[in-house]
Design an enzyme around this catalytic site. Structure first.
Site, mmCIF file in Angstrom:
data_model
loop_
_atom_site.group_PDB
_atom_site.id
_atom_site.type_symbol
_atom_site.label_atom_id
_atom_site.label_comp_id
_atom_site.label_asym_id
_atom_site.label_seq_id
_atom_site.Cartn_x
_atom_site.Cartn_y
_atom_site.Cartn_z
ATOM 1 C CD GLU A 36 -2.962 -0.951 2.353
ATOM 2 O OE1 GLU A 36 -2.781 -0.075 3.222
ATOM 3 O OE2 GLU A 36 -3.886 -1.785 2.400
ATOM 4 C CD GLN A 94 -8.997 -4.763 -21.237
ATOM 5 O OE1 GLN A 94 -9.859 -4.884 -20.389
ATOM 6 N NE2 GLN A 94 -7.734 -5.072 -21.021
ATOM 7 C CE LYS A 189 -2.304 -7.342 -35.027
ATOM 8 N NZ LYS A 189 -1.663 -6.379 -34.143
ATOM 9 C CG ASP A 215 1.617 -0.964 -34.141
ATOM 10 O OD1 ASP A 215 0.507 -0.395 -34.090
ATOM 11 O OD2 ASP A 215 1.761 -2.185 -34.002
ATOM 12 C CB THR A 220 4.064 -9.856 -26.962
ATOM 13 O OG1 THR A 220 3.409 -9.732 -28.238
ATOM 14 C CG2 THR A 220 3.027 -9.969 -25.872
ATOM 15 C CB THR A 223 2.183 -6.680 -33.881
ATOM 16 O OG1 THR A 223 1.060 -7.159 -33.149
ATOM 17 C CG2 THR A 223 1.727 -5.866 -35.080
HETATM 18 C C1 R5P Z 1 -2.809 -3.508 -32.071
HETATM 19 O O1 R5P Z 1 -3.897 -3.228 -32.536
HETATM 20 C C2 R5P Z 1 -1.796 -2.479 -31.696
HETATM 21 O O2 R5P Z 1 -1.791 -1.401 -32.578
HETATM 22 C C3 R5P Z 1 -0.413 -3.085 -31.605
HETATM 23 O O3 R5P Z 1 -0.048 -3.556 -32.882
HETATM 24 C C4 R5P Z 1 -0.370 -4.218 -30.641
HETATM 25 O O4 R5P Z 1 -0.990 -3.870 -29.438
HETATM 26 C C5 R5P Z 1 1.049 -4.667 -30.373
HETATM 27 O O5 R5P Z 1 1.023 -5.751 -29.504
HETATM 28 P P1 R5P Z 1 2.121 -6.894 -29.584
HETATM 29 O O6 R5P Z 1 3.456 -6.224 -29.525
HETATM 30 O O7 R5P Z 1 1.844 -7.733 -28.371
HETATM 31 O O8 R5P Z 1 1.899 -7.657 -30.840
#
Ligand code: R5P
Length: 296
Positions: A36, A94, A189, A215, A220, A223
């Site tokens: 906390e 979200q 994609k 992007d 992670t 993508t």
């Molecule tokens: C997806 O719609 C976002 O624009 C990013 O491409 C995505 O959140 C990247 O996430 P990650 O690196 O896990 O693939």
């Protein structure tokens, strides 16, 4: 104006304060043994406009709670207006119900920020341009694209911009216009909502010379790395990445570092600790853009 920083990205807050020609105001953040936090404002803020800098990754929940406590402490101490600079706004992916029964987490966050006493939120490159509609307080949506355009101009010859998904079309079109309409392509994609697995089924547009993937965030890394492999297979010479938010979850720094990417450009909306940095990484600062906005 007084500017405060939570613990999630103090280096950025310090840069913003420097651009504004002021020092960060002191805060006491005590962590109890069970995790906390007790937050105390150590500056006089009665009647003052106050700014709190606190991006929310990682850990989103911990950083949001800390932000709520700082805002509460400022409000109780008499601050006039409170702006929350949340360069990376956690839970933005979200922003609506994807599957029946899901929570709209971003709406919960928007409600908590408003009722907590925040008058305005300043953020960067939101996942969707509709996100400000969710907020019942002002949300200023800034972009790192002008910073990227300046950098891309250095390698512009024989270059195509690439969006790794359909959701990035608007972003890529805006950037192309900033660069005298250089060509762009869009990858098809698909992401399995249950497993998160990314598959890519071709590209709309021609790929030759250097490919620059743009992007909003790298989480992670799957993508970006899947897109880079596809682009190389399609004949791209060098593949670069420009992504605003370095969320860098799991093993992504290692995956990106070992990939065939030439260079990975991100911004400092999220602080990147030493252990997540790698030689191909270059960090561009958004401090000047935020300071300019705060002066308005
Ligand atoms: C997806 O719609 C976002 O624009 C990013 O491409 C995505 O959140 C990247 O996430 P990650 O690196 O896990 O693939």
């Amino acid at each position: 104006m007084k500017i405060f920083s939570g613990t999630s990205n103090k280096p950025l807050a310090q840069k913003i304060a420097k651009k504004l020609g002021i020092d960060l105001s002191p805060l006491e953040i005590h962590i109890f043994p069970d995790g906390e936090k007790r937050v105390r404002v150590l500056d006089k803020v009665v009647g003052e406009d106050c700014v709190v800098v606190q991006p929310t990754s990682p850990d989103p929940d911990v950083n949001y709670m800390e932000l709520f406590f700082i805002v509460d402490a400022l409000r109780r101490s008499g601050a006039r207006r409170i702006k929350a600079v949340i360069p990376y706004l956690g839970y933005q992916r979200q922003d609506h119900v994807f599957r029946l029964g899901e929570a709209v987490s971003l709406e919960v966050i928007a409600t908590l920020l408003k009722w907590g006493g925040v008058d305005e939120v300043i953020s960067f490159d939101l996942h969707s341009i509709k996100i400000p509609e969710i907020f019942k307080i002002k949300l200023t949506h800034l972009s790192a694209l002008p910073i990227f355009a300046k950098e891309i101009k250095k390698v512009r010859n024989n270059t195509v911009l690439v969006s790794p998904d359909m959701g990035g079309i608007r972003r890529i079109k805006v950037l192309s216009e900033m660069l005298n309409n250089i060509p762009f392509a869009i990858i098809k994609k698909d992401r399995d909502l249950a497993t998160g697995k990314v598959t890519m089924n071709g590209i709309d547009g021609e790929v030759k010379g250097n490919a620059i993937i743009v992007d909003d965030m790298i989480s992670t890394g799957s993508t970006i790395v899947t897109a880079a492999n596809l682009l190389k297979n399609k004949g791209a010479k060098n593949v670069y990445v420009f992504a605003t938010h370095a969320v860098f979850s799991q093993d992504s720094p290692k995956i990106l570092g070992n990939s065939l990417l030439q260079k990975v450009f991100v911004t400092d909306t999220i602080d990147i600790p030493k252990e997540k940095q790698f030689p191909k990484l270059e960090v561009l600062s958004v401090a000047k853009t935020i300071a300019t906005q705060l002066k308005m």
